[in-house]
Design a protein around this motif. Structure first.
Motif, PDB file in Angstrom:
ATOM      1  N   UNK A 159       0.849  -1.188   0.000  1.00 21.99           N
ATOM      2  CA  UNK A 159       0.000   0.000   0.000  1.00 21.99           C
ATOM      3  C   UNK A 159       0.890   1.246   0.000  1.00 21.99           C
ATOM      4  N   UNK A 160       0.972   1.994  -1.108  1.00 24.17           N
ATOM      5  CA  UNK A 160       1.867   3.157  -1.165  1.00 24.17           C
ATOM      6  C   UNK A 160       1.460   4.293  -0.236  1.00 24.17           C
ATOM      7  N   UNK A 161       0.225   4.251   0.298  1.00 30.55           N
ATOM      8  CA  UNK A 161      -0.217   5.328   1.194  1.00 30.55           C
ATOM      9  C   UNK A 161       0.049   5.010   2.667  1.00 30.55           C
ATOM     10  N   UNK A 162       0.633   3.828   2.939  1.00 29.60           N
ATOM     11  CA  UNK A 162       0.981   3.453   4.312  1.00 29.60           C
ATOM     12  C   UNK A 162       2.482   3.630   4.516  1.00 29.60           C
ATOM     13  N   UNK A 163       2.895   3.789   5.763  1.00 27.95           N
ATOM     14  CA  UNK A 163       4.315   3.953   6.073  1.00 27.95           C
ATOM     15  C   UNK A 163       5.118   2.789   5.512  1.00 27.95           C
ATOM     16  N   UNK A 164       6.173   3.094   4.780  1.00 21.41           N
ATOM     17  CA  UNK A 164       6.996   2.094   4.112  1.00 21.41           C
ATOM     18  C   UNK A 164       8.062   1.602   5.086  1.00 21.41           C
ATOM     19  N   UNK A 165       8.010   0.296   5.414  1.00 20.51           N
ATOM     20  CA  UNK A 165       8.967  -0.292   6.347  1.00 20.51           C
ATOM     21  C   UNK A 165       9.610  -1.536   5.782  1.00 20.51           C
ATOM     22  N   UNK A 166      10.555  -2.088   6.520  1.00 21.39           N
ATOM     23  CA  UNK A 166      11.307  -3.249   6.032  1.00 21.39           C
ATOM     24  C   UNK A 166      10.421  -4.479   5.831  1.00 21.39           C
ATOM     25  N   UNK A 167       9.365  -4.612   6.616  1.00 18.21           N
ATOM     26  CA  UNK A 167       8.479  -5.764   6.452  1.00 18.21           C
ATOM     27  C   UNK A 167       7.677  -5.703   5.159  1.00 18.21           C
ATOM     28  N   UNK A 168       7.668  -4.533   4.507  1.00 17.07           N
ATOM     29  CA  UNK A 168       6.978  -4.418   3.218  1.00 17.07           C
ATOM     30  C   UNK A 168       7.797  -4.996   2.072  1.00 17.07           C
ATOM     31  N   UNK A 169       9.094  -5.231   2.288  1.00 12.24           N
ATOM     32  CA  UNK A 169       9.963  -5.739   1.232  1.00 12.24           C
ATOM     33  C   UNK A 169      10.074  -7.259   1.291  1.00 12.24           C
ATOM     34  N   UNK A 170      10.261  -7.862   0.125  1.00 10.28           N
ATOM     35  CA  UNK A 170      10.611  -9.280   0.096  1.00 10.28           C
ATOM     36  C   UNK A 170      11.912  -9.482   0.867  1.00 10.28           C
ATOM     37  N   UNK A 171      12.083 -10.675   1.466  1.00 12.41           N
ATOM     38  CA  UNK A 171      13.206 -10.912   2.367  1.00 12.41           C
ATOM     39  C   UNK A 171      14.562 -10.756   1.696  1.00 12.41           C
ATOM     40  N   UNK A 172      14.672 -11.130   0.447  1.00  9.43           N
ATOM     41  CA  UNK A 172      15.953 -11.114  -0.252  1.00  9.43           C
ATOM     42  C   UNK A 172      15.855 -10.283  -1.530  1.00  9.43           C
ATOM     43  N   UNK A 173      16.955  -9.700  -1.973  1.00  9.06           N
ATOM     44  CA  UNK A 173      16.931  -8.974  -3.248  1.00  9.06           C
ATOM     45  C   UNK A 173      16.630  -9.931  -4.399  1.00  9.06           C
ATOM     46  N   UNK A 174      15.863  -9.452  -5.369  1.00  5.81           N
ATOM     47  CA  UNK A 174      15.604 -10.300  -6.540  1.00  5.81           C
ATOM     48  C   UNK A 174      16.740 -10.200  -7.546  1.00  5.81           C
ATOM     49  N   UNK A 175      17.658  -9.281  -7.290  1.00  4.91           N
ATOM     50  CA  UNK A 175      18.782  -9.105  -8.202  1.00  4.91           C
ATOM     51  C   UNK A 175      19.956  -8.544  -7.410  1.00  4.91           C
ATOM     52  N   UNK A 176      21.141  -9.133  -7.599  1.00  6.35           N
ATOM     53  CA  UNK A 176      22.379  -8.635  -7.012  1.00  6.35           C
ATOM     54  C   UNK A 176      23.397  -8.463  -8.128  1.00  6.35           C
ATOM     55  N   UNK A 177      24.011  -7.305  -8.189  1.00  6.76           N
ATOM     56  CA  UNK A 177      24.973  -6.999  -9.257  1.00  6.76           C
ATOM     57  C   UNK A 177      26.320  -6.705  -8.611  1.00  6.76           C
ATOM     58  N   UNK A 178      27.345  -7.430  -9.059  1.00  2.83           N
ATOM     59  CA  UNK A 178      28.665  -7.382  -8.444  1.00  2.83           C
ATOM     60  C   UNK A 178      29.615  -6.532  -9.291  1.00  2.83           C
ATOM     61  N   UNK A 179      29.921  -5.328  -8.816  1.00  7.71           N
ATOM     62  CA  UNK A 179      30.916  -4.453  -9.442  1.00  7.71           C
ATOM     63  C   UNK A 179      30.728  -4.283 -10.950  1.00  7.71           C
ATOM     64  N   UNK A 180      29.598  -3.744 -11.376  1.00 10.71           N
ATOM     65  CA  UNK A 180      29.410  -3.508 -12.813  1.00 10.71           C
ATOM     66  C   UNK A 180      30.314  -2.365 -13.286  1.00 10.71           C
ATOM     67  N   UNK A 181      30.573  -2.332 -14.597  1.00 11.42           N
ATOM     68  CA  UNK A 181      31.399  -1.271 -15.166  1.00 11.42           C
ATOM     69  C   UNK A 181      30.540  -0.064 -15.517  1.00 11.42           C
ATOM     70  N   UNK A 182      31.193   1.071 -15.716  1.00 12.02           N
ATOM     71  CA  UNK A 182      30.514   2.322 -16.032  1.00 12.02           C
ATOM     72  C   UNK A 182      30.576   2.571 -17.540  1.00 12.02           C
ATOM     73  N   UNK A 183      29.458   3.010 -18.087  1.00 10.45           N
ATOM     74  CA  UNK A 183      29.428   3.443 -19.482  1.00 10.45           C
ATOM     75  C   UNK A 183      29.099   4.934 -19.517  1.00 10.45           C
ATOM     76  N   UNK A 184      29.519   5.619 -20.578  1.00  6.39           N
ATOM     77  CA  UNK A 184      29.243   7.038 -20.696  1.00  6.39           C
ATOM     78  C   UNK A 184      30.192   7.867 -19.849  1.00  6.39           C
ATOM     79  N   UNK A 185      29.996   9.160 -19.860  1.00  6.12           N
ATOM     80  CA  UNK A 185      30.876  10.091 -19.168  1.00  6.12           C
ATOM     81  C   UNK A 185      30.464  10.263 -17.712  1.00  6.12           C
ATOM     82  N   UNK A 186      31.358   9.866 -16.798  1.00  6.83           N
ATOM     83  CA  UNK A 186      31.111  10.055 -15.375  1.00  6.83           C
ATOM     84  C   UNK A 186      30.948  11.548 -15.092  1.00  6.83           C
TER      85      UNK A 186
END
Length: 355
Positions: A159-186
């Motif tokens: 519910x986006x109108x209720x206070x957003x807390x940790x229990x609102x999130x799934x327990x684990x990330x659905x995606x983990x990215x390990x040290x990706x490279x940068x593209x374009x001009x920093x």
């Protein structure tokens, strides 16, 4: 729900920290173009700060939000967070999540500068997505540093109108990215970490995609909320004034100014020690600064403390560290350095820039 500190997910990080510990504590020398503090935020799906910055862009360089949720955030926190849309961070984060960031403060990462972006509302700008589909993720690299990205999503029934807390999130990330490279001009909107990932399946309606960027070379950790709706979309954006704007530089906050004053604290044959005082002379808090000065021919900086230096010939650029970039209006901090190769420089007021 127990959510362990993210650093526990990477046993090899301990070895990395052990290696860093043996480096000289005061000699902070980086290659040209590096920066002491990372900065960035998701652009696809876009975070609240990025969306509201885009929403408020005007031809005069001022930020005047149109979206009602963005207006409410500005009413609470002012426009400074929008000029610093890439700075929702905690310098002491160390990858920590639940138990460190309180419920109701996830979108600001517990950083009070961005408290207006914690508001529980259903009218934040939205990215339209398809559950289970592949998405080209993009995370701005305003200042690039290595690290891990953890991507969470809210549970069904969120519910986006209720206070957003940790229990609102799934327990684990659905995606983990390990040290990706940068593209374009920093240092521009085009500079970004990019990766392809699969969105979680079985999702419909309104959700928040929550990202945590944990640097591997610092405790600095970034937190962000991206408001999305799983309705069969392919990344389209609604709720912003001008989602198609292609500006590559954020406008400069006209009230964000700083000064630098340098004094010699010691000298000897062939060298000297100097201290530089940086002061926020603007009306609003700043989140980072840089002092730029040129050494006389033949001189070089041997060590720097309370700052991080980059070099280009005789040009020296000193950025804030993780702990002294945030300055309230009128507040000051100092950094020092030792130089060799000649007598003290007589220039006492090098240029200072807010970033």
């Amino acid at each position: 729900m127990t959510r362990p500190p993210l650093r526990w997910l990477h046993p090899h990080r301990a070895a990395l920290l052990a290696l860093l510990a043996v480096l000289p504590a005061l000699l902070l020398v980086f290659t040209s173009g590096d920066s002491s503090s990372a900065h960035g935020t998701p652009m696809q799906p876009a975070s609240r700060t990025f969306m509201c910055w885009r929403d408020g862009l005007s031809s005069t360089g001022e930020i005047k939000p149109i979206n009602p949720a963005c207006k409410a955030a500005v009413a609470e926190s002012g426009t400074t967070p929008l000029y610093n849309w890439f700075s929702v961070l905690r310098s002491d984060g160390a990858g920590r999540t639940e138990g460190f960031i309180p419920d109701g403060q996830l979108c600001s990462g517990g950083n009070t500068t961005f408290s207006g972006f914690n508001k529980a509302r259903n009218d934040w700008p939205l990215t339209h997505l398809t559950s289970g589909a592949s998405l080209d993720f993009s995370y701005n690299a305003w200042a690039a540093h290595p690290g891990w990205f953890y991507v969470y999503v809210t549970k069904n029934g969120f519910d986006p109108t209720a206070t957003f807390g940790w229990d609102d999130l799934e327990d684990q990330p659905f995606l983990t990215v390990d040290h990706p490279s940068v593209t374009g001009q920093v240092g521009t909107v085009e500079g970004a970490y990019k990766w392809k990932g699969t969105l979680p399946s079985g999702k419909s309606g309104r959700h928040i995609i929550y990202m945590v960027w944990q640097r591997s070379d610092s405790n600095e950790t970034f937190y962000s909320c991206s408001d999305v709706v799983f309705d069969g979309g392919k990344g389209e954006v609604t709720g912003v004034g001008d989602p198609g704007d292609t500006s590559t530089e954020p406008p400069t906050d006209p009230t964000a100014t700083c000064t630098a004053t340098r004094r010699t604290t010691g000298s000897w044959s062939g060298g000297y020690q100097a201290e530089v005082t940086v002061k926020n002379t603007g009306a609003n808090p700043i989140l980072g600064w840089m002092v730029d000065f040129a050494l006389p021919a033949g001189q070089k900086v041997d060590s720097v403390w309370n700052g991080s230096a980059t070099y280009s010939g005789q040009e020296v650029m000193v950025h804030n560290t993780d702990w002294n970039g945030s300055l309230a209006a009128g507040a000051s901090t100092t950094f020092g350095y030792v130089a060799s190769g000649g007598p003290p420089d007589t220039a006492t007021a090098p240029p200072c820039t807010v970033h």
